[in-house]
Design a protein around this motif. Sequence first.
Motif, PDB file in Angstrom:
ATOM      1  N   GLY A  69       0.811  -1.205   0.000  1.00  0.00           N
ATOM      2  CA  GLY A  69       0.000   0.000   0.000  1.00  0.00           C
ATOM      3  C   GLY A  69       0.845   1.255   0.000  1.00  0.00           C
ATOM      4  O   GLY A  69       2.073   1.208  -0.095  1.00  0.00           O
ATOM      5  N   VAL A  70       0.153   2.370   0.091  1.00  0.00           N
ATOM      6  CA  VAL A  70       0.798   3.687   0.185  1.00  0.00           C
ATOM      7  C   VAL A  70       0.386   4.303   1.519  1.00  0.00           C
ATOM      8  O   VAL A  70      -0.808   4.376   1.829  1.00  0.00           O
ATOM      9  N   GLN A  71       1.365   4.723   2.297  1.00  0.00           N
ATOM     10  CA  GLN A  71       1.116   5.296   3.613  1.00  0.00           C
ATOM     11  C   GLN A  71       1.648   6.715   3.682  1.00  0.00           C
ATOM     12  O   GLN A  71       2.733   7.017   3.196  1.00  0.00           O
ATOM     13  N   LEU A  72       0.844   7.587   4.298  1.00  0.00           N
ATOM     14  CA  LEU A  72       1.242   8.980   4.462  1.00  0.00           C
ATOM     15  C   LEU A  72       1.186   9.375   5.927  1.00  0.00           C
ATOM     16  O   LEU A  72       0.281   8.967   6.659  1.00  0.00           O
ATOM     17  N   ALA A  73       2.164  10.171   6.348  1.00  0.00           N
ATOM     18  CA  ALA A  73       2.125  10.845   7.641  1.00  0.00           C
ATOM     19  C   ALA A  73       1.595  12.243   7.372  1.00  0.00           C
ATOM     20  O   ALA A  73       2.247  13.049   6.705  1.00  0.00           O
ATOM     21  N   VAL A  74       0.406  12.547   7.872  1.00  0.00           N
ATOM     22  CA  VAL A  74      -0.287  13.794   7.549  1.00  0.00           C
ATOM     23  C   VAL A  74      -0.260  14.735   8.739  1.00  0.00           C
ATOM     24  O   VAL A  74      -0.548  14.338   9.876  1.00  0.00           O
ATOM     25  N   HIS A  75       0.058  15.991   8.492  1.00  0.00           N
ATOM     26  CA  HIS A  75       0.059  16.999   9.548  1.00  0.00           C
ATOM     27  C   HIS A  75      -1.360  17.151  10.090  1.00  0.00           C
ATOM     28  O   HIS A  75      -2.309  17.350   9.309  1.00  0.00           O
ATOM     29  N   PRO A  76      -1.561  17.077  11.408  1.00  0.00           N
ATOM     30  CA  PRO A  76      -2.917  17.184  11.963  1.00  0.00           C
ATOM     31  C   PRO A  76      -3.632  18.485  11.607  1.00  0.00           C
ATOM     32  O   PRO A  76      -4.862  18.494  11.496  1.00  0.00           O
ATOM     33  N   LEU A  77      -2.885  19.572  11.412  1.00  0.00           N
ATOM     34  CA  LEU A  77      -3.526  20.837  11.090  1.00  0.00           C
ATOM     35  C   LEU A  77      -3.962  20.910   9.625  1.00  0.00           C
ATOM     36  O   LEU A  77      -4.606  21.873   9.218  1.00  0.00           O
ATOM     37  N   ALA A  78      -3.627  19.889   8.844  1.00  0.00           N
ATOM     38  CA  ALA A  78      -4.097  19.816   7.457  1.00  0.00           C
ATOM     39  C   ALA A  78      -5.397  19.034   7.335  1.00  0.00           C
ATOM     40  O   ALA A  78      -5.954  18.917   6.246  1.00  0.00           O
ATOM     41  N   SER A  79      -5.906  18.520   8.443  1.00  0.00           N
ATOM     42  CA  SER A  79      -7.066  17.632   8.390  1.00  0.00           C
ATOM     43  C   SER A  79      -8.307  18.314   7.838  1.00  0.00           C
ATOM     44  O   SER A  79      -9.053  17.728   7.050  1.00  0.00           O
ATOM     45  N   ARG A  80      -8.562  19.560   8.225  1.00  0.00           N
ATOM     46  CA  ARG A  80      -9.739  20.264   7.710  1.00  0.00           C
ATOM     47  C   ARG A  80      -9.686  20.371   6.187  1.00  0.00           C
ATOM     48  O   ARG A  80     -10.678  20.150   5.490  1.00  0.00           O
ATOM     49  N   ALA A  81      -8.513  20.732   5.680  1.00  0.00           N
ATOM     50  CA  ALA A  81      -8.367  20.966   4.243  1.00  0.00           C
ATOM     51  C   ALA A  81      -8.421  19.676   3.437  1.00  0.00           C
ATOM     52  O   ALA A  81      -8.948  19.649   2.325  1.00  0.00           O
ATOM     53  N   LEU A  82      -7.886  18.592   3.993  1.00  0.00           N
ATOM     54  CA  LEU A  82      -7.793  17.346   3.239  1.00  0.00           C
ATOM     55  C   LEU A  82      -8.968  16.407   3.472  1.00  0.00           C
ATOM     56  O   LEU A  82      -9.409  15.707   2.559  1.00  0.00           O
ATOM     57  N   PHE A  83      -9.468  16.377   4.722  1.00  0.00           N
ATOM     58  CA  PHE A  83     -10.471  15.375   5.077  1.00  0.00           C
ATOM     59  C   PHE A  83     -11.818  15.974   5.475  1.00  0.00           C
ATOM     60  O   PHE A  83     -12.754  15.244   5.778  1.00  0.00           O
ATOM     61  N   GLY A  84     -11.904  17.311   5.512  1.00  0.00           N
ATOM     62  CA  GLY A  84     -13.184  17.952   5.752  1.00  0.00           C
ATOM     63  C   GLY A  84     -13.588  18.097   7.193  1.00  0.00           C
ATOM     64  O   GLY A  84     -14.737  18.481   7.481  1.00  0.00           O
ATOM     65  N   MET A  85     -12.707  17.843   8.123  1.00  0.00           N
ATOM     66  CA  MET A  85     -13.004  17.996   9.536  1.00  0.00           C
ATOM     67  C   MET A  85     -11.702  18.155  10.308  1.00  0.00           C
ATOM     68  O   MET A  85     -10.641  17.713   9.850  1.00  0.00           O
ATOM     69  N   PRO A  86     -11.740  18.777  11.480  1.00  0.00           N
ATOM     70  CA  PRO A  86     -10.522  18.864  12.290  1.00  0.00           C
ATOM     71  C   PRO A  86     -10.104  17.483  12.751  1.00  0.00           C
ATOM     72  O   PRO A  86     -10.938  16.576  12.906  1.00  0.00           O
ATOM     73  N   SER A  87      -8.821  17.301  12.969  1.00  0.00           N
ATOM     74  CA  SER A  87      -8.342  15.979  13.382  1.00  0.00           C
ATOM     75  C   SER A  87      -8.897  15.572  14.738  1.00  0.00           C
ATOM     76  O   SER A  87      -8.919  14.385  15.067  1.00  0.00           O
ATOM     77  N   ALA A  88      -9.402  16.525  15.525  1.00  0.00           N
ATOM     78  CA  ALA A  88     -10.031  16.191  16.801  1.00  0.00           C
ATOM     79  C   ALA A  88     -11.248  15.305  16.605  1.00  0.00           C
ATOM     80  O   ALA A  88     -11.642  14.557  17.508  1.00  0.00           O
ATOM     81  N   GLU A  89     -11.875  15.374  15.416  1.00  0.00           N
ATOM     82  CA  GLU A  89     -13.078  14.586  15.159  1.00  0.00           C
ATOM     83  C   GLU A  89     -12.791  13.241  14.511  1.00  0.00           C
ATOM     84  O   GLU A  89     -13.723  12.451  14.279  1.00  0.00           O
ATOM     85  N   LEU A  90     -11.532  12.961  14.200  1.00  0.00           N
ATOM     86  CA  LEU A  90     -11.177  11.661  13.633  1.00  0.00           C
ATOM     87  C   LEU A  90     -11.085  10.629  14.744  1.00  0.00           C
ATOM     88  O   LEU A  90     -10.560  10.900  15.821  1.00  0.00           O
ATOM     89  N   SER A  91     -11.559   9.434  14.483  1.00  0.00           N
ATOM     90  CA  SER A  91     -11.567   8.382  15.498  1.00  0.00           C
ATOM     91  C   SER A  91     -10.160   7.889  15.797  1.00  0.00           C
ATOM     92  O   SER A  91      -9.291   7.852  14.916  1.00  0.00           O
ATOM     93  N   VAL A  92      -9.927   7.518  17.039  1.00  0.00           N
ATOM     94  CA  VAL A  92      -8.670   6.879  17.418  1.00  0.00           C
ATOM     95  C   VAL A  92      -8.895   5.411  17.761  1.00  0.00           C
ATOM     96  O   VAL A  92      -7.996   4.728  18.242  1.00  0.00           O
ATOM     97  N   THR A  93     -10.108   4.915  17.505  1.00  0.00           N
ATOM     98  CA  THR A  93     -10.412   3.506  17.760  1.00  0.00           C
ATOM     99  C   THR A  93     -10.951   2.792  16.519  1.00  0.00           C
ATOM    100  O   THR A  93     -10.768   1.597  16.364  1.00  0.00           O
ATOM    101  N   ASP A  94     -11.623   3.522  15.644  1.00  0.00           N
ATOM    102  CA  ASP A  94     -12.143   2.944  14.400  1.00  0.00           C
ATOM    103  C   ASP A  94     -11.339   3.534  13.251  1.00  0.00           C
ATOM    104  O   ASP A  94     -11.443   4.711  12.933  1.00  0.00           O
ATOM    105  N   PHE A  95     -10.530   2.714  12.588  1.00  0.00           N
ATOM    106  CA  PHE A  95      -9.583   3.216  11.603  1.00  0.00           C
ATOM    107  C   PHE A  95     -10.137   3.240  10.181  1.00  0.00           C
ATOM    108  O   PHE A  95      -9.437   3.633   9.256  1.00  0.00           O
TER     109      PHE A  95
END
Length: 280
Positions: A69-95
């Motif tokens: 696969g392809v794996q990326l280390a993404v800056h948490p402050l880029a989460s809104r721009a890339l994934f549409g939500m702040p990284s605070a709203e991303l799950s840490v249990t459901d991947f």
Amino acid sequence: MVGYRALQVPEAVHRGMPSSTLTFIVSLDDGVEAADTAEALPATRPNPIILGGLHVLASHVRQRRGQAGVQLAVHPLASRALFGMPSAELSVTDFDARPVLGRWSVELHERLTETPGWTDAFELVAQYLADARRRRDGAGVRPEVAHAWHLLHRSRGTASVAHVAERVGLSQRHLNTLFRREVGRTPKTVGMLMRFEHTTGRIAADVRRCGRVDLAQIAAETGYCDQAHLTREFVRFAGTSPRAWLAEEFQNIQDGGHTDRSQWGDDTAESDRLGDPASP
């Protein structure tokens, strides 16, 4: 961004170390089996696209021969721009990233499995992220949060929260609130993650270079009070001691060694066990 294909990897459970970045993986096969605890791992199913929030505890990943696969280390402050939500709203249990990213991510996985080589795979993922950024033009974070993150990162997590808050012109309480809202963690926790990440990288580098490591020296050079302090923080984030973790990741290292860094260990301590690794 790292491309991986595990040709000679023994089938086992890998401990995915916490880091100060988000992990985004698009598989070239059925997907990655990951859980927040070892007990939950047997019930998990492969996820073709993985996206995890800012973890403070090690995850557990089933390692299988032939995974790619392809794996990326993404800056948490880029989460809104890339994934549409702040990284605070991303799950840490459901991947599983599909409920968050929707049909775009499903199409990305399908197209990635058809790419003929790493160059095309990297270009496809990069184009996906560029398109996502364009769809969310204007999404960003408060400049005080971005500058505070920069100060913490520049100090490798050793800057005090009081110093950072003063530099960005906020009270410590207000800075804590903004960080929790944006990344789901306080500046103090983010700093501890950064220091842990830097330290495990140093440990891994020493092990690969000379087969052993001086933990007391590394503790002194990375901002811990002493080796015992480093060990306590290692257990807090990794769930095990440096020696026990080293035995898991580098079984061929003699007593005296210790090691690693980031989520699902792409280009660091796993590098000696991956076949056909590539990075753009």
